[in-house]
Design an enzyme around this catalytic site. Structure first.
Site, PDB file in Angstrom:
ATOM      1  N   GLY A 137      -1.271   4.318  -5.932  1.00  0.00           N
ATOM      2  CA  GLY A 137      -0.765   5.669  -5.660  1.00  0.00           C
ATOM      3  C   GLY A 137      -1.627   6.474  -4.697  1.00  0.00           C
ATOM      4  O   GLY A 137      -1.464   7.689  -4.594  1.00  0.00           O
ATOM      5  N   LYS A 172      -5.364   6.815   8.302  1.00  0.00           N
ATOM      6  CA  LYS A 172      -5.506   5.528   7.601  1.00  0.00           C
ATOM      7  C   LYS A 172      -6.128   4.571   8.621  1.00  0.00           C
ATOM      8  O   LYS A 172      -5.423   4.026   9.470  1.00  0.00           O
ATOM      9  CB  LYS A 172      -4.120   5.038   7.151  1.00  0.00           C
ATOM     10  CG  LYS A 172      -4.103   3.673   6.512  1.00  0.00           C
ATOM     11  CD  LYS A 172      -4.043   3.715   5.007  1.00  0.00           C
ATOM     12  CE  LYS A 172      -3.922   2.306   4.446  1.00  0.00           C
ATOM     13  NZ  LYS A 172      -3.933   2.278   2.969  1.00  0.00           N
ATOM     14  N   GLU A 207      -7.337   7.780   3.960  1.00  0.00           N
ATOM     15  CA  GLU A 207      -6.967   6.840   2.889  1.00  0.00           C
ATOM     16  C   GLU A 207      -7.563   5.477   3.201  1.00  0.00           C
ATOM     17  O   GLU A 207      -7.370   4.940   4.306  1.00  0.00           O
ATOM     18  CB  GLU A 207      -5.443   6.701   2.751  1.00  0.00           C
ATOM     19  CG  GLU A 207      -5.094   5.773   1.570  1.00  0.00           C
ATOM     20  CD  GLU A 207      -3.646   5.329   1.534  1.00  0.00           C
ATOM     21  OE1 GLU A 207      -2.766   6.003   2.111  1.00  0.00           O
ATOM     22  OE2 GLU A 207      -3.392   4.261   0.914  1.00  0.00           O
ATOM     23  N   ASP A 220       1.739   3.760   5.609  1.00  0.00           N
ATOM     24  CA  ASP A 220       0.884   4.783   4.997  1.00  0.00           C
ATOM     25  C   ASP A 220       0.459   5.798   6.055  1.00  0.00           C
ATOM     26  O   ASP A 220       0.470   7.015   5.806  1.00  0.00           O
ATOM     27  CB  ASP A 220      -0.368   4.144   4.386  1.00  0.00           C
ATOM     28  CG  ASP A 220      -0.058   3.340   3.132  1.00  0.00           C
ATOM     29  OD1 ASP A 220       1.127   3.249   2.758  1.00  0.00           O
ATOM     30  OD2 ASP A 220      -1.011   2.818   2.521  1.00  0.00           O
ATOM     31  N   SER A 275      -2.954  -3.084   6.409  1.00  0.00           N
ATOM     32  CA  SER A 275      -2.332  -4.398   6.589  1.00  0.00           C
ATOM     33  C   SER A 275      -0.871  -4.327   6.161  1.00  0.00           C
ATOM     34  O   SER A 275      -0.458  -3.380   5.494  1.00  0.00           O
ATOM     35  CB  SER A 275      -3.121  -5.492   5.843  1.00  0.00           C
ATOM     36  OG  SER A 275      -3.319  -5.141   4.511  1.00  0.00           O
ATOM     37  N   HIS A 315       0.596   8.206  -2.135  1.00  0.00           N
ATOM     38  CA  HIS A 315       1.386   9.235  -2.828  1.00  0.00           C
ATOM     39  C   HIS A 315       0.527  10.481  -3.058  1.00  0.00           C
ATOM     40  O   HIS A 315       0.928  11.601  -2.701  1.00  0.00           O
ATOM     41  CB  HIS A 315       1.894   8.665  -4.158  1.00  0.00           C
ATOM     42  CG  HIS A 315       2.786   9.586  -4.913  1.00  0.00           C
ATOM     43  ND1 HIS A 315       4.115   9.769  -4.599  1.00  0.00           N
ATOM     44  CD2 HIS A 315       2.530  10.403  -5.970  1.00  0.00           C
ATOM     45  CE1 HIS A 315       4.647  10.642  -5.436  1.00  0.00           C
ATOM     46  NE2 HIS A 315       3.706  11.052  -6.274  1.00  0.00           N
TER      47      HIS A 315
HETATM   48  N1  LIG Z   1       3.185   9.316  -9.153  1.00  0.00           N
HETATM   49  C1  LIG Z   1       4.116   8.623  -8.494  1.00  0.00           C
HETATM   50  N2  LIG Z   1       5.401   8.984  -8.514  1.00  0.00           N
HETATM   51  C2  LIG Z   1       6.344   8.307  -7.837  1.00  0.00           C
HETATM   52  N3  LIG Z   1       6.090   7.204  -7.114  1.00  0.00           N
HETATM   53  C3  LIG Z   1       4.825   6.792  -7.051  1.00  0.00           C
HETATM   54  C4  LIG Z   1       3.766   7.461  -7.712  1.00  0.00           C
HETATM   55  N4  LIG Z   1       2.609   6.812  -7.468  1.00  0.00           N
HETATM   56  C5  LIG Z   1       2.940   5.787  -6.691  1.00  0.00           C
HETATM   57  N5  LIG Z   1       4.259   5.750  -6.444  1.00  0.00           N
HETATM   58  C6  LIG Z   1       4.998   4.765  -5.661  1.00  0.00           C
HETATM   59  O1  LIG Z   1       4.405   3.505  -5.946  1.00  0.00           O
HETATM   60  C7  LIG Z   1       4.249   2.729  -4.777  1.00  0.00           C
HETATM   61  C8  LIG Z   1       2.768   2.468  -4.537  1.00  0.00           C
HETATM   62  O2  LIG Z   1       2.114   3.722  -4.338  1.00  0.00           O
HETATM   63  P1  LIG Z   1       1.221   3.977  -3.051  1.00  0.00           P
HETATM   64  O3  LIG Z   1       1.840   3.375  -1.833  1.00  0.00           O
HETATM   65  O4  LIG Z   1       0.917   5.432  -3.007  1.00  0.00           O
HETATM   66  O5  LIG Z   1      -0.069   3.133  -3.466  1.00  0.00           O
HETATM   67  P2  LIG Z   1      -1.363   2.857  -2.581  1.00  0.00           P
HETATM   68  O6  LIG Z   1      -2.518   2.861  -3.509  1.00  0.00           O
HETATM   69  O7  LIG Z   1      -1.406   3.781  -1.440  1.00  0.00           O
HETATM   70  O8  LIG Z   1      -1.084   1.372  -2.076  1.00  0.00           O
HETATM   71  P3  LIG Z   1      -1.866   0.570  -0.909  1.00  0.00           P
HETATM   72  O9  LIG Z   1      -3.045  -0.071  -1.596  1.00  0.00           O
HETATM   73  O10 LIG Z   1      -0.839  -0.423  -0.456  1.00  0.00           O
HETATM   74  O11 LIG Z   1      -2.251   1.555   0.152  1.00  0.00           O
HETATM   75  C9  LIG Z   1       4.902   3.548  -3.651  1.00  0.00           C
HETATM   76  O12 LIG Z   1       6.244   3.138  -3.516  1.00  0.00           O
HETATM   77  C10 LIG Z   1       4.828   4.975  -4.163  1.00  0.00           C
HETATM   78  O13 LIG Z   1       5.845   5.794  -3.632  1.00  0.00           O
HETATM   79 MG   LIG Z   2      -1.422   3.381   0.557  1.00  0.00          MG
END
Ligand SMILES: Nc1ncnc2c1ncn2[C@@H]1O[C@H](COP(=O)(O)OP(=O)(O)OP(=O)(O)O)[C@@H](O)[C@H]1O
Ligand SMILES: [Mg+2]
Length: 226
Positions: free
Chosen positions: A24, A47, A113, A59, A51, A27
């Site tokens: 997340g 960012k 990020e 992102d 990848s 998000h």
């Molecule tokens: N609190 C939340 N409410 C709704 N959707 C969420 C929430 N947290 C995460 N998501 C959804 O879950 C998925 C993964 O979240 P996100 O992309 O933010 O993770 P990340 O840590 O940035 O991943 P990465 O390591 O790939 O960068 C996305 O589709 C995002 O929209």
């Molecule tokens: Mg991400």
């Protein structure tokens, strides 16, 4: 005693790290960026390494939209959706820490990020922890999923950050399906004295009022930490 005036005028350098990948970070980063912009901050949301990169919906794209500026293509954008160190190796490249730091350099306010989890490698010699430390953050936001195991996930990251003299504002993102840990994790992080001010994000879209409420609490918490 820290000089409060200097702290308040210091530029924002917020680094969003994760207790894993897909937890997340984007998000929360987008919600926070939008809230900071709403408060009048002129923010660059970047960012540096991504990848599985496709410009639309990446992102980097989502962060830029939330901060209200044009897409900044990551310094290291890899097609392959694997760990950045592996994607780089397959592309015949190596991610350079100094290059990441100089690409992120700006005289303005910044939110970065990282790619994957805190200890995910971005090269054979560099992890996201190294990047977070090298960026000399004004604040670190640590995002974990609010499920069974979150206490461990948060604590491991806190200990790793602590070895570098760093600490983080903890955010727990509600999973798609709650489990037995979900209702109590925030309170238990406080009970254990590990993260008394952990902030829960609901499972809700970015534009939702509940997400906005959590982003407001997060921005307030970061303001108090300055
Ligand atoms: N609190 C939340 N409410 C709704 N959707 C969420 C929430 N947290 C995460 N998501 C959804 O879950 C998925 C993964 O979240 P996100 O992309 O933010 O993770 P990340 O840590 O940035 O991943 P990465 O390591 O790939 O960068 C996305 O589709 C995002 O929209
Ligand atoms: Mg991400």
């Amino acid at each position: 005693m820290p000089n409060r005036t200097n702290a308040m005028t210091r530029k924002l350098r917020i680094v969003v790290v994760g207790a894993g990948t897909g937890v997340g970070k984007t998000h929360v980063g987008c919600a926070l960026a939008a809230e900071l912009v709403r408060r009048g901050v002129v923010l660059e949301a970047r960012k540096p390494i991504e990848s599985g990169y496709l410009p639309e919906g990446s992102d980097a794209d989502l962060l830029a939209r939330s901060a209200g500026h044009n897409l900044l293509t990551p310094r290291y954008a890899f097609d392959e959706a694997v760990s950045p160190h592996l994607a780089a190796r397959h592309a015949g490249l190596a991610v350079e820490l100094a290059e990441v730091v100089s690409w992120c350099a700006t005289s303005g306010d910044l939110l970065v990020e990282t790619a994957g989890g805190l200890l995910s490698p971005v090269s054979a010699t560099c992890t996201n922890l190294d990047i977070a430390a090298a960026l000399e953050p004004s604040a670190i936001v640590l995002v974990a999923v609010n499920r069974l195991g979150a206490l461990h996930d948060v604590r491991v990251c806190q200990l790793a950050l602590g070895e570098r003299g760093l600490s983080a504002q903890v955010v727990l993102c509600h999973p798609e399906a709650a489990d037995a840990g979900t209702p109590s994790n925030v309170a238990e992080l406080a009970f254990l004295g590990w993260a008394p001010g952990a902030i829960a994000f609901p499972r809700a879209p970015l534009g939702d009022a509940r997400t906005h409420m959590s982003a407001t609490l997060l921005a307030d918490a970061l303001e108090r930490r300055r």
